[in-house]
Design a protein around this motif. Structure first.
Motif, PDB file in Angstrom:
ATOM      1  N   HIS A  90       0.822  -1.213   0.000  1.00 47.84           N
ATOM      2  CA  HIS A  90       0.000   0.000   0.000  1.00 47.84           C
ATOM      3  C   HIS A  90       0.858   1.267   0.000  1.00 47.84           C
ATOM      4  O   HIS A  90       0.519   2.272   0.619  1.00 47.84           O
ATOM      5  CB  HIS A  90      -0.959   0.002   1.200  1.00 47.84           C
ATOM      6  CG  HIS A  90      -1.803  -1.236   1.274  1.00 47.84           C
ATOM      7  ND1 HIS A  90      -2.918  -1.425   0.495  1.00 47.84           N
ATOM      8  CD2 HIS A  90      -1.654  -2.379   1.998  1.00 47.84           C
ATOM      9  CE1 HIS A  90      -3.445  -2.610   0.752  1.00 47.84           C
ATOM     10  NE2 HIS A  90      -2.689  -3.212   1.655  1.00 47.84           N
ATOM     11  N   LYS A  91       1.963   1.184  -0.727  1.00 50.28           N
ATOM     12  CA  LYS A  91       2.856   2.333  -0.902  1.00 50.28           C
ATOM     13  C   LYS A  91       3.090   2.531  -2.401  1.00 50.28           C
ATOM     14  O   LYS A  91       4.198   2.386  -2.911  1.00 50.28           O
ATOM     15  CB  LYS A  91       4.179   2.103  -0.170  1.00 50.28           C
ATOM     16  CG  LYS A  91       4.008   1.983   1.354  1.00 50.28           C
ATOM     17  CD  LYS A  91       5.348   1.704   2.037  1.00 50.28           C
ATOM     18  CE  LYS A  91       5.168   1.569   3.542  1.00 50.28           C
ATOM     19  NZ  LYS A  91       6.458   1.269   4.233  1.00 50.28           N
ATOM     20  N   GLY A 418      -8.658  -0.679   7.397  1.00 52.58           N
ATOM     21  CA  GLY A 418      -7.847  -0.378   8.573  1.00 52.58           C
ATOM     22  C   GLY A 418      -7.809  -1.544   9.544  1.00 52.58           C
ATOM     23  O   GLY A 418      -6.742  -1.968   9.986  1.00 52.58           O
ATOM     24  N   ALA A 419      -8.979  -2.084   9.856  1.00 52.05           N
ATOM     25  CA  ALA A 419      -9.056  -3.172  10.833  1.00 52.05           C
ATOM     26  C   ALA A 419      -8.447  -4.459  10.302  1.00 52.05           C
ATOM     27  O   ALA A 419      -7.799  -5.204  11.051  1.00 52.05           O
ATOM     28  CB  ALA A 419     -10.524  -3.408  11.218  1.00 52.05           C
ATOM     29  N   VAL A 420      -8.622  -4.729   9.011  1.00 50.52           N
ATOM     30  CA  VAL A 420      -8.186  -6.011   8.451  1.00 50.52           C
ATOM     31  C   VAL A 420      -6.757  -5.954   7.932  1.00 50.52           C
ATOM     32  O   VAL A 420      -5.975  -6.891   8.115  1.00 50.52           O
ATOM     33  CB  VAL A 420      -9.147  -6.446   7.320  1.00 50.52           C
ATOM     34  CG1 VAL A 420      -8.657  -7.729   6.656  1.00 50.52           C
ATOM     35  CG2 VAL A 420     -10.566  -6.626   7.856  1.00 50.52           C
ATOM     36  N   ASP A 425      -4.686   5.072   6.863  1.00 49.31           N
ATOM     37  CA  ASP A 425      -4.803   6.334   6.139  1.00 49.31           C
ATOM     38  C   ASP A 425      -5.828   6.148   5.023  1.00 49.31           C
ATOM     39  O   ASP A 425      -5.553   5.530   3.994  1.00 49.31           O
ATOM     40  CB  ASP A 425      -3.446   6.738   5.551  1.00 49.31           C
ATOM     41  CG  ASP A 425      -3.467   8.121   4.901  1.00 49.31           C
ATOM     42  OD1 ASP A 425      -4.573   8.682   4.704  1.00 49.31           O
ATOM     43  OD2 ASP A 425      -2.382   8.633   4.577  1.00 49.31           O
ATOM     44  N   LYS A 426      -7.029   6.684   5.217  1.00 51.52           N
ATOM     45  CA  LYS A 426      -8.111   6.457   4.262  1.00 51.52           C
ATOM     46  C   LYS A 426      -7.843   7.097   2.903  1.00 51.52           C
ATOM     47  O   LYS A 426      -8.501   6.750   1.918  1.00 51.52           O
ATOM     48  CB  LYS A 426      -9.431   6.969   4.840  1.00 51.52           C
ATOM     49  CG  LYS A 426      -9.882   6.195   6.068  1.00 51.52           C
ATOM     50  CD  LYS A 426     -11.215   6.700   6.590  1.00 51.52           C
ATOM     51  CE  LYS A 426     -11.624   5.930   7.834  1.00 51.52           C
ATOM     52  NZ  LYS A 426     -12.931   6.408   8.373  1.00 51.52           N
ATOM     53  N   ARG A 427      -6.905   8.006   2.841  1.00 51.80           N
ATOM     54  CA  ARG A 427      -6.550   8.586   1.549  1.00 51.80           C
ATOM     55  C   ARG A 427      -5.972   7.522   0.626  1.00 51.80           C
ATOM     56  O   ARG A 427      -6.058   7.646  -0.604  1.00 51.80           O
ATOM     57  CB  ARG A 427      -5.556   9.736   1.730  1.00 51.80           C
ATOM     58  CG  ARG A 427      -6.087  10.920   2.541  1.00 51.80           C
ATOM     59  CD  ARG A 427      -5.013  11.987   2.723  1.00 51.80           C
ATOM     60  NE  ARG A 427      -3.838  11.454   3.411  1.00 51.80           N
ATOM     61  CZ  ARG A 427      -2.709  12.146   3.597  1.00 51.80           C
ATOM     62  NH1 ARG A 427      -2.610  13.388   3.149  1.00 51.80           N
ATOM     63  NH2 ARG A 427      -1.689  11.600   4.250  1.00 51.80           N
ATOM     64  N   LEU A 428      -5.414   6.464   1.202  1.00 47.46           N
ATOM     65  CA  LEU A 428      -4.804   5.401   0.406  1.00 47.46           C
ATOM     66  C   LEU A 428      -5.834   4.422  -0.147  1.00 47.46           C
ATOM     67  O   LEU A 428      -5.477   3.490  -0.874  1.00 47.46           O
ATOM     68  CB  LEU A 428      -3.773   4.647   1.237  1.00 47.46           C
ATOM     69  CG  LEU A 428      -2.640   5.489   1.827  1.00 47.46           C
ATOM     70  CD1 LEU A 428      -1.636   4.589   2.544  1.00 47.46           C
ATOM     71  CD2 LEU A 428      -1.945   6.318   0.750  1.00 47.46           C
TER      72      LEU A 428
END
Length: 453
Positions: A90-91, A418-420, A425-428
């Motif tokens: 996720h980068k 986020g939890a899983v 960062d919701k922007r991602l």
């Protein structure tokens, strides 16, 4: 963007292979635009070109599908290339080559659909019936809707273009639309498709029909959290037992190798010896003449092989004599003609289950969930509260579509990434706009928040 739009100038005329004669016609690959759509024959040829672009390697052939499963937790990358690893960690960098390839492929498909939508109504041909004309235009609207849906859930704030590209610069001043505006365009196109297309006379999932549009509407409304409409449109498709049904056992929709275009599929893309599906090569191990670039994750292998969780869906994975696990949804060879599954009837059951659970109609939701579990050879779910049932639906969807492009998009739309996955960062949740597109637009196209231009 000059290079990008120049690429879109020529409408591709590539045939999408299928059992239907419509999709078996050989293509013409370089026809000048003024000659592309002038009669019934060329209109059908142009529509085949739209399907061919939708099925291309950079779209539903392979790359776009990886956007749906690599950022999730079912699939691992066995190589070392950073261009792939960025999706898993996720980068994602804006200069990621796969990002650019998929973006270009989707807009190429949109441009091909725009040619059909714009030009077919103007064709003067006495042999071109009104019904045939509506069918072609309706299919083009459906495909354009699917393209914008994929753009909206992947990038959100993208450009909307509804006319054919006529020069290298005529779209160079397009700015971002908001994600909400893009989703609005999806619904507009789906409504147009709905009004033009007819229900299927017989099962034929390789071409869009009215119920294909309903199925995508169900998915659209689920993403919009309009649970009443999501359940409504899913139910409209599920009501047609003559055309669509869950096949038993789970593996029946993709095995044996001769199995193609089954009643399990609401919409799939087919391939031929001329136009093969490259996805197989990435899943199969070297012993099967593949590269095994993606493989089932250890966590997924444990889940799918648990008889109380995976049931008979363990047919999705296999193991070599050397002990290497691999995904077996795409396996046909000589040639590789596996279809790309875009919408299966199982998804409609799970869409309706989730939508009903969100409305606290728990008994009805459980009934749909258990239809999927029964097909997998599992005992019925007995959850009695809303949150437990929603989690059960999420977990069932994870296994059911593990090797299809669902997991990441589902976790993002439900705010569960986020939890899983620890993506806090919701922007991602949205990917970066390809850097090259921003530069070539003279920065009229703006980067998504959370990423550097």
């Amino acid at each position: 963007m000059k290079i990008y739009w120049k690429y879109l100038l020529i409408v591709g005329f590539s045939a999408l292979s299928a059992c239907q004669k419509f999709l078996d016609v050989q293509p013409r690959d370089a026809v000048s635009d003024e000659l592309t759509i002038v009669d019934k024959t060329s209109a059908n040829t142009a529509l085949r070109g739209v399907y061919r672009k939708l099925a291309a390697d950079s779209y539903y052939g392979t790359l776009f599908q990886t956007f749906g499963y690599l950022p999730g937790d079912n699939v691992q990358w066995t190589g070392s290339q950073s261009v792939i690893q960025q999706f898993i960690t996720h980068k994602i960098n804006a200069d990621n080559g796969n990002l650019q390839s998929v973006w270009t492929a989707i807009y190429a498909t949109i441009n091909a659909a725009n040619h059909v939508i714009t030009k077919v109504p103007l064709v003067q041909d006495a042999t071109f019936s009104a019904a045939d004309r509506k069918q072609i235009i309706g299919e083009a609207y459906f495909i354009r809707a699917l393209c914008y849906f994929d753009l909206a859930r992947t990038w959100g704030n993208v450009q909307i273009t509804l006319t054919p590209t006529l020069s290298a610069s005529d779209k160079s001043d397009l700015k971002n639309s908001t994600q909400a505006q893009v989703y609005t365009q999806v619904l507009t196109d789906l409504n147009a498709a709905d009004s033009l297309l007819l229900p299927p006379a017989s099962p034929n999932p390789v071409r869009a029909n009215q119920q294909t549009a309903w199925a995508l509407k169900a998915r659209y409304y689920l993403y919009q959290k309009d649970y009443v409409q999501a359940a409504n449109y899913a139910g409209k498709v599920l009501a047609d037992k003559k055309t669509y049904s869950l096949l038993h056992p789970y593996s029946a929709f993709f095995t044996p190798a001769s199995t193609l275009a089954t009643k399990e599929s609401v919409f799939e893309l087919s391939y031929s010896a001329t136009y093969t599906n490259g996805h197989r090569n990435s899943w199969q191990p070297p012993v099967n003449s593949g590269t095994r670039q993606w493989a089932p994750s250890d966590a997924f292998i444990a889940l799918v092989n648990d008889p109380l969780i995976g049931g008979n869906r363990n047919a999705l994975v296999a193991k070599t004599s050397a002990g290497l696990w691999y995904g077996n949804l795409y396996y046909r060879s000589s040639p590789s003609v596996d279809p790309s599954y875009v919408i299966r009837i199982a998804e409609l059951y799970l869409i309706r289950a989730e939508a009903l659970a969100q409305q606290n109609k728990l008994d009805d939701a459980r009934e749909d969930l258990n239809a999927i579990r029964e097909r997998a050879g599992l005992l019925p779910n007995t959850a009695t509260d809303k949150e437990a049932l929603l989690l059960a639906i999420e977990n069932e969807t994870r296994i059911e579509f593990a090797l299809e492009p669902h997991r990441w998009f589902d976790l993002a739309r439900t705010d569960r990434a986020g939890a899983v996955l620890n993506v806090t960062d919701k922007r991602l949740y949205l990917f970066p706009i390809p850097a090259n597109e921003i530069v070539l637009s003279n920065h009229l196209l703006k980067q998504n928040p959370g990423y550097d231009e």
